[in-house]
Structure formats: structure tokens, C-alpha cells
Design a protein around this motif. Structure first.
Motif, PDB file in Angstrom:
ATOM      1  N   ASP A   1       0.562  -1.263   0.074  1.00 25.96           N
ATOM      2  CA  ASP A   1       0.071  -0.127  -0.019  1.00 25.96           C
ATOM      3  C   ASP A   1       0.850   1.193  -0.087  1.00 25.96           C
ATOM      4  N   TYR A   2       1.847   1.140   0.749  1.00 19.33           N
ATOM      5  CA  TYR A   2       2.857   2.382   0.850  1.00 19.33           C
ATOM      6  C   TYR A   2       3.596   2.796  -0.511  1.00 19.33           C
ATOM      7  N   VAL A   3       3.945   1.439  -1.276  1.00 17.98           N
ATOM      8  CA  VAL A   3       4.585   1.560  -2.414  1.00 17.98           C
ATOM      9  C   VAL A   3       3.565   2.225  -3.386  1.00 17.98           C
ATOM     10  N   HIS A   4       2.352   1.719  -3.311  1.00 14.41           N
ATOM     11  CA  HIS A   4       1.278   2.195  -4.322  1.00 14.41           C
ATOM     12  C   HIS A   4       0.885   3.788  -4.298  1.00 14.41           C
ATOM     13  N   LYS A   5       0.918   3.863  -3.058  1.00 17.84           N
ATOM     14  CA  LYS A   5       0.500   5.582  -2.709  1.00 17.84           C
ATOM     15  C   LYS A   5       1.805   6.281  -3.204  1.00 17.84           C
ATOM     16  N   TYR A   6       3.112   5.801  -3.143  1.00 19.60           N
ATOM     17  CA  TYR A   6       4.239   6.471  -3.546  1.00 19.60           C
ATOM     18  C   TYR A   6       4.369   6.697  -5.114  1.00 19.60           C
ATOM     19  N   LYS A   7       3.960   5.561  -5.701  1.00 20.34           N
ATOM     20  CA  LYS A   7       3.796   5.727  -7.232  1.00 20.34           C
ATOM     21  C   LYS A   7       2.864   6.470  -7.700  1.00 20.34           C
TER      22      LYS A   7
ATOM     23  N   PRO B   1       1.924  11.886   1.693  1.00 17.54           N
ATOM     24  CA  PRO B   1       1.859  11.080   2.899  1.00 17.54           C
ATOM     25  C   PRO B   1       0.923  11.808   4.035  1.00 17.54           C
ATOM     26  N   THR B   2       0.382  11.197   4.911  1.00 13.46           N
ATOM     27  CA  THR B   2      -0.260  11.858   5.895  1.00 13.46           C
ATOM     28  C   THR B   2       0.294  11.336   7.304  1.00 13.46           C
ATOM     29  N   TYR B   3      -0.019  12.493   7.937  1.00 10.94           N
ATOM     30  CA  TYR B   3       0.819  12.167   9.537  1.00 10.94           C
ATOM     31  C   TYR B   3      -0.262  12.648  10.345  1.00 10.94           C
ATOM     32  N   ALA B   4      -0.258  12.090  11.678  1.00  6.62           N
ATOM     33  CA  ALA B   4      -1.246  12.475  12.572  1.00  6.62           C
ATOM     34  C   ALA B   4      -0.792  13.755  13.249  1.00  6.62           C
TER      35      ALA B   4
END
Length: 277
Positions: free
Chosen positions: A257-263, A268-271
Motif C-alpha cells: 500500500d505504501y509503495v502504491h501511494k508513492y507511485k 503522505p499523511t501524518y497525525a
């Protein structure tokens, strides 16, 4: 001022006084004039002539004065003519002789503690002296080694006893008094315990000082351990607090999921930070 012979010092002082170079004679002038010093060297040996030598030595003296004897070592004649060097007599005290014998016979008396601290005033001599001192008990019931030594010397000098007999008498009386003091001290100890006295190991000042030092060291170690524990506890109180979101809770996707969002270019979302911290 040049070096003067001792026998000529008072003569030089006399000439200075007559010449009015000294206004008054020195303090030592009358004493030196009345008792002049001995000529130097003292006890100078008189050289013996060849005629006064023992039988058979006159020929040796004639040979010693010849040219052949100049290259040889000293002969017996020269040793006879050699001046005798003055020697000082050894200084011997009777107390030292008795003291040496006493500590050879009683070596453990050297380990008995004694105070070497001087007071403001020197201790006066004991009134019992000379012929009046007939018993060691007259100096007290708890004598020390010096009392025994002085008593032996007093018996030898004032009571005309041989030194060996005086020493034996003094040692016998010393042993009797020490034994009496030991028995009396033990009985007093038992009597005090019977009345309820408690004798702790720290009865002496030195031992009490050691125990106080050990207690302070233990207290210091405990305070150090407590401070270390407090620091560790304080460090454990502060923990990072992270708020979990619903979208973050799920199964493990192995980072897909992290790689898909990166591509796909999603940011990125942070609290947001917790303002209460």
C-alpha cells in the motif's frame, strides 16, 4: 678574619683591647684566660729517635732514612714514629645496658601502647628517689618498662647490689605487679558484667571512629543507589505517545500500500501533534 690557633685567640683579643679596637672585653675573655684551651693536637705522641728503638730496629731505621727506602712502602719504624690519632671514648649509659637486656627478655613489652604526647609542662620526677626507693610498688601498682629499668639501676647505684641481682629483683617485682593488675582487671570486668554492664566491641575511641566511618560510607552508597533509581524511574515516565488512526489499523500488506501511494503521487499523511504533550 683569618683562621687563628685556639691557643692564640685570647692573645689576639688582648692586643685588640690594648689597641682600643675593642671597647670592652668579650664575655668569654676571662673564662678563656683562666682556662686556656689545650695545645693542638691533643695528646700528641712523642717521636722516638733511632737510638731509643727496640733491639735490632736501629739498622732498620738507618735503612729507612736511606735513598733505597724512599721507593718502598712504610716500615715498622715508620709505624712506630707515626702520631697516634686521638679517639673519643664511647658514651655508655647504664640505663641503656639494662634496657637492652630487659627487651631481650621481655620482647612483647615493646608492643604495649604508651603516650608520647608532651603536655604544656614537663612531668615532675617522682618524689621516691635514691635510697628511699626500695620497692617497685612505691611508683604505683601498674608500672611500665621504664619504671622497672630505673628501679634496677637505682638498686645497683644506691643499694650496692650487683647489677645482675638488681635486674633480677626488679624483673621479679615487675612480673608480680603486672600479674596482680591483670587478675584485678579481669575480676573487675566480670563484676561489671554481673551488674549489667555491656562491653561492646566499639568501647574504644578508635574502633568507634572506624564504625562511624563505615556507616557514613554505607549511607553514601545508599543515597547514590536511590538517586540512580530515581533517574531511571523519571526516564521511564516520559514515553512517546502516538495516536492510531482507523486507516492505519489493518492487516500487514508487506508495504504494498505504501509503495502504491508513492507511485501514484499521493502525499503522505501524518497525525497532527497532540497539544497536551
Amino acid at each position: 678574619m683569618g683562621r687563628k690557633v685556639p691557643t692564640q685567640v685570647h692573645h689576639a683579643a688582648t692586643r685588640l683591647i690594648q689597641g682600643k679596637l675593642l671597647s670592652q672585653p668579650p664575655l668569654w675573655y676571662n673564662a678563656v684566660a683562666q682556662f686556656p684551651p689545650l695545645p693542638l693536637p691533643p695528646r700528641q705522641a712523642v717521636k722516638r729517635s733511632a737510638f731509643d728503638l727496640p733491639t735490632g730496629a736501629q739498622a732498620k731505621a738507618e735503612w729507612a732514612n736511606s735513598k733505597d727506602a724512599a721507593e718502598t712502602s712504610s716500615t715498622g719504624v715508620e709505624r712506630l714514629r707515626r702520631e697516634a690519632k686521638p679517639k673519643t671514648m664511647p658514651i655508655v649509659y647504664l640505663e641503656d645496658k639494662v634496657r637492652r637486656r630487659f627487651f631481650l627478655d621481655h620482647p612483647f613489652e615493646a608492643f604495649r601502647p604508651r603516650s608520647l604526647v608532651e603536655q604544656r609542662q614537663l612531668a615532675l620526677e617522682h618524689p621516691v628517689q635514691g635510697k628511699e626507693w626500695t620497692r617497685l610498688r612505691q611508683r604505683g601498682r601498674n608500672p611500665n618498662s621504664e619504671d622497672c629499668i630505673n628501679f634496677a639501676v637505682s638498686l645497683h647505684l644506691h643499694h650496692n647490689l650487683p647489677l645482675s641481682q638488681a635486674y633480677r629483683t626488679a624483673c621479679q617485682q615487675y612480673a608480680a605487679l603486672r600479674s596482680e593488675h591483670t587478675v584485678a582487671s579481669h575480676i573487675a570486668y566480670l563484676e561489671a558484667k554481673a551488674y549489667g554492664a555491656v562491653f561492646s566491641p566499639s568501647s574504644s575511641e578508635i574502633r568507634r571512629g572506624f564504625e562511624l566511618e563505615e556507616q557514613s560510607l554505607k549511607r553514601w552508597n545508599n543515597e547514590t543507589d536511590q538517586s540512580a533509581d530515581a533517574q531511571l524511574l523519571a526516564s521511564k515516565r516520559w514515553k512517546p505517545v502516538v495516536e492510531k488512526r482507523v486507516e492505519d489499523v489493518g492487516g500487514w500488506t508487506r508495504g504494498e500500500d505504501y509503495v502504491h501511494k508513492y507511485k501514484s503521487g499521493q502525499p503522505p499523511t501524518y497525525a497532527p501533534p497532540n497539544p497536551s504533550l
